[in-house]
Design a protein around this motif. Structure first.
Motif, PDB file in Angstrom:
ATOM      1  N   ARG A   1       0.841  -1.212   0.000  1.00 13.41           N
ATOM      2  CA  ARG A   1       0.000   0.000   0.000  1.00 13.41           C
ATOM      3  C   ARG A   1       0.872   1.256   0.000  1.00 13.41           C
ATOM      4  O   ARG A   1       0.632   2.196  -0.755  1.00 13.41           O
ATOM      5  CB  ARG A   1      -0.926  -0.012   1.226  1.00 13.41           C
ATOM      6  CG  ARG A   1      -1.694   1.293   1.420  1.00 13.41           C
ATOM      7  CD  ARG A   1      -2.888   1.140   2.351  1.00 13.41           C
ATOM      8  NE  ARG A   1      -2.552   0.683   3.691  1.00 13.41           N
ATOM      9  CZ  ARG A   1      -2.254   1.495   4.707  1.00 13.41           C
ATOM     10  NH1 ARG A   1      -2.237   2.799   4.529  1.00 13.41           N
ATOM     11  NH2 ARG A   1      -1.972   0.999   5.902  1.00 13.41           N
ATOM     12  N   TYR A   2       1.909   1.268   0.837  1.00 15.46           N
ATOM     13  CA  TYR A   2       2.780   2.447   0.897  1.00 15.46           C
ATOM     14  C   TYR A   2       3.507   2.676  -0.428  1.00 15.46           C
ATOM     15  O   TYR A   2       3.687   3.806  -0.867  1.00 15.46           O
ATOM     16  CB  TYR A   2       3.815   2.301   2.029  1.00 15.46           C
ATOM     17  CG  TYR A   2       3.264   2.415   3.440  1.00 15.46           C
ATOM     18  CD1 TYR A   2       1.960   2.833   3.703  1.00 15.46           C
ATOM     19  CD2 TYR A   2       4.079   2.111   4.529  1.00 15.46           C
ATOM     20  CE1 TYR A   2       1.492   2.942   5.012  1.00 15.46           C
ATOM     21  CE2 TYR A   2       3.627   2.220   5.835  1.00 15.46           C
ATOM     22  CZ  TYR A   2       2.329   2.627   6.072  1.00 15.46           C
ATOM     23  OH  TYR A   2       1.886   2.737   7.366  1.00 15.46           O
ATOM     24  N   LYS A   3       3.936   1.559  -1.046  1.00 19.45           N
ATOM     25  CA  LYS A   3       4.631   1.675  -2.344  1.00 19.45           C
ATOM     26  C   LYS A   3       3.716   2.271  -3.394  1.00 19.45           C
ATOM     27  O   LYS A   3       4.134   3.079  -4.212  1.00 19.45           O
ATOM     28  CB  LYS A   3       5.086   0.281  -2.821  1.00 19.45           C
ATOM     29  CG  LYS A   3       6.509  -0.064  -2.426  1.00 19.45           C
ATOM     30  CD  LYS A   3       6.895  -1.406  -3.041  1.00 19.45           C
ATOM     31  CE  LYS A   3       7.937  -2.084  -2.178  1.00 19.45           C
ATOM     32  NZ  LYS A   3       7.998  -3.538  -2.373  1.00 19.45           N
ATOM     33  N   LYS A   4       2.458   1.829  -3.352  1.00 18.20           N
ATOM     34  CA  LYS A   4       1.467   2.359  -4.306  1.00 18.20           C
ATOM     35  C   LYS A   4       1.290   3.864  -4.053  1.00 18.20           C
ATOM     36  O   LYS A   4       1.288   4.664  -4.991  1.00 18.20           O
ATOM     37  CB  LYS A   4       0.137   1.601  -4.129  1.00 18.20           C
ATOM     38  CG  LYS A   4      -0.914   1.962  -5.141  1.00 18.20           C
ATOM     39  CD  LYS A   4      -0.569   1.395  -6.515  1.00 18.20           C
ATOM     40  CE  LYS A   4      -1.421   2.070  -7.587  1.00 18.20           C
ATOM     41  NZ  LYS A   4      -1.065   1.638  -8.935  1.00 18.20           N
ATOM     42  N   ASN A   5       1.176   4.244  -2.777  1.00 19.58           N
ATOM     43  CA  ASN A   5       1.067   5.667  -2.434  1.00 19.58           C
ATOM     44  C   ASN A   5       2.251   6.440  -3.008  1.00 19.58           C
ATOM     45  O   ASN A   5       2.100   7.519  -3.573  1.00 19.58           O
ATOM     46  CB  ASN A   5       1.068   5.863  -0.903  1.00 19.58           C
ATOM     47  CG  ASN A   5      -0.218   5.371  -0.248  1.00 19.58           C
ATOM     48  OD1 ASN A   5      -1.200   5.099  -0.920  1.00 19.58           O
ATOM     49  ND2 ASN A   5      -0.189   5.259   1.071  1.00 19.58           N
ATOM     50  N   TYR A   6       3.432   5.851  -2.831  1.00 21.57           N
ATOM     51  CA  TYR A   6       4.666   6.484  -3.294  1.00 21.57           C
ATOM     52  C   TYR A   6       4.676   6.632  -4.815  1.00 21.57           C
ATOM     53  O   TYR A   6       4.968   7.714  -5.344  1.00 21.57           O
ATOM     54  CB  TYR A   6       5.869   5.659  -2.820  1.00 21.57           C
ATOM     55  CG  TYR A   6       7.176   6.038  -3.466  1.00 21.57           C
ATOM     56  CD1 TYR A   6       7.851   7.194  -3.088  1.00 21.57           C
ATOM     57  CD2 TYR A   6       7.746   5.233  -4.459  1.00 21.57           C
ATOM     58  CE1 TYR A   6       9.061   7.546  -3.698  1.00 21.57           C
ATOM     59  CE2 TYR A   6       8.940   5.582  -5.065  1.00 21.57           C
ATOM     60  CZ  TYR A   6       9.590   6.736  -4.681  1.00 21.57           C
ATOM     61  OH  TYR A   6      10.759   7.083  -5.283  1.00 21.57           O
ATOM     62  N   ASP A   7       4.331   5.539  -5.521  1.00 20.67           N
ATOM     63  CA  ASP A   7       4.339   5.578  -6.996  1.00 20.67           C
ATOM     64  C   ASP A   7       3.384   6.644  -7.533  1.00 20.67           C
ATOM     65  O   ASP A   7       3.734   7.414  -8.425  1.00 20.67           O
ATOM     66  CB  ASP A   7       3.935   4.206  -7.562  1.00 20.67           C
ATOM     67  CG  ASP A   7       5.022   3.167  -7.337  1.00 20.67           C
ATOM     68  OD1 ASP A   7       6.181   3.565  -7.109  1.00 20.67           O
ATOM     69  OD2 ASP A   7       4.713   1.956  -7.386  1.00 20.67           O
ATOM     70  N   VAL A   8       2.182   6.677  -6.952  1.00 23.23           N
ATOM     71  CA  VAL A   8       1.188   7.659  -7.401  1.00 23.23           C
ATOM     72  C   VAL A   8       1.693   9.079  -7.107  1.00 23.23           C
ATOM     73  O   VAL A   8       1.602   9.979  -7.944  1.00 23.23           O
ATOM     74  CB  VAL A   8      -0.179   7.401  -6.702  1.00 23.23           C
ATOM     75  CG1 VAL A   8      -1.163   8.526  -6.982  1.00 23.23           C
ATOM     76  CG2 VAL A   8      -0.757   6.060  -7.153  1.00 23.23           C
TER      77      VAL A   8
END
Ligand SMILES: *Cc1c(COP(=O)(O)O)cnc(C)c1O
Length: 375
Positions: free
Chosen positions: A276-283
């Protein structure tokens, strides 16, 4: 949105390094009063201590969990003031503000130290660490920060750990902002002491820090502490003997933490949370780049916890104005903490999702327009 019964309204979203946005159920877990010597409460402490060991892939007997009242810095201070022998010396590896804070702590206690300092956007030089440990026989302990929250850079704790273990020194990692978000195997990283706190990536509320210590190492430090309340050995001994804190425990914060660990498990433990955090970061990164912002740390060294963005070079940009306009729209970002360069920070951690990051990006775009800035 408002719940009259609980008097909870929708708060601002925190894109900060902590305290963070937490789930409603975690806050609700605090709506009780438990006595510190209550059997149920003592059970909660034991459960938390064991669950934290499982999160770093180890178990009781090999490692020990010590819970310490106060914020994260109290945990760092506890380790530095309790684990360096009376005539010992600590090597502090620095590439950001939290490394510098360790030096401050050592100064307060008049503990001997040596520093190896690196620019805030680069990682420590392993050869230099190796060399200094051979040269300086006085060094007994080595300390490093895992995710330097100053920038969001990730330091190579496993590689440094191998060097420290080989040189037979004690190894301390400040994993405040990475624990719970980045898998850490304490045995494989040769860690003697690692610290994090209740209100970072486990997503609990503030109130205590926790130290995971190698069992054989903690047994050696009796009498080393220069502080009563932060005595790591005595705190461990107390918890291990009767399951209790020596002084008033943060009962509500611990109840929230128990719930936070449950919610971490439901999310798929550290792997699920990291996703989830990685997705937040990518976005966030792709959106910010599209808007014309640039990061401070090279992408290959950047973690997905928090990111530093350079102030845009535009005559109309003022961080104070940018910050307060975003704040007025319920989006809380964070100032920079760098010594040389002007940056601000945006965190991806806490109870925030891709949708929250997309809202933030829209609000940032709108705010830039309002300020008359086109990047
Ligand atoms: C947040 C943080 C700290 C300090 O924690 P406090 O809770 O503010 O005392 C220390 N080290 C790192 C790496 C952090 O991110």
């Amino acid at each position: 949105m408002e719940n009259k019964l609980l008097n909870i309204s929708k708060d601002k979203t925190l894109f900060t390094p902590g305290p963070l946005t937490t789930s409603r159920t975690i806050k609700q877990a605090m709506l009780r009063d438990l006595g510190s010597r209550d059997k149920e409460f003592i059970g909660i402490i034991t459960e938390i201590r064991n669950n934290l060991l499982a999160l770093c892939n180890t178990k009781k007997g090999k490692y020990e969990t010590i819970l310490m009242q106060g914020s994260g810095t109290f945990g760092v201070e506890s380790v530095i003031s309790s684990t360096v022998p009376p005539e010992g010396k600590i090597l502090i590896i620095i590439n950001g503000a939290y490394g510098h804070r360790m030096v401050k702590i050592a100064n307060y206690y008049k503990i001997k130290y040596l520093t190896l300092e690196y620019p805030e956007n680069s990682i420590p030089n392993l050869k230099e660490i190796k060399k200094i440990l051979i040269q300086d026989k006085e060094i007994t302990n080595v300390a490093v920060v895992h995710c330097e929250t100053t920038t969001g850079i990730i330091n190579p704790i496993k590689e440094i750990g191998a060097i420290v273990k080989n040189a037979k020194r004690k190894y301390f990692v400040d994993a405040m902002s990475s624990f719970g978000a980045v898998p850490i195997d304490v045995e494989k990283c040769s860690i003697d002491y690692i610290v994090s706190s209740s209100n970072k990536c486990i997503e609990g509320v503030p109130g205590f820090s926790f130290i995971i210590a190698k069992t054989t190492s903690i047994k050696e430090i009796k009498g080393y502490s220069r502080s009563l309340s932060l005595d790591l050995y005595e705190q461990w001994f107390g918890l291990d003997t009767n399951g209790q804190f020596r002084f008033t425990p943060p009962t509500h914060s611990l109840m929230a933490f128990k719930q936070a660990l449950q919610e971490l498990k439901e999310e798929g433990s550290i792997v699920g949370r990291a996703k989830r955090y990685k997705k937040n970061y990518d976005v966030l990164i792709s959106g910010m780049r599209k808007l014309g912002f640039k990061e401070y740390v090279p992408t290959k060294l950047q973690g997905y916890i928090i990111t530093s963005f350079l102030y845009p070079k535009h005559p109309k940009f003022s961080f104070e104005k940018f910050y307060s306009l975003l704040n007025g729209k319920n989006q809380v970002i964070y100032p920079g903490k760098l010594s040389q360069v002007d940056c601000f920070r945006i965190g991806n951690i806490g109870r925030i999702f891709e949708e929250d990051v997309r809202i933030l990006l829209l609000v940032i775009e709108e705010t830039l327009k309002e300020m008359g800035i086109k990047l």
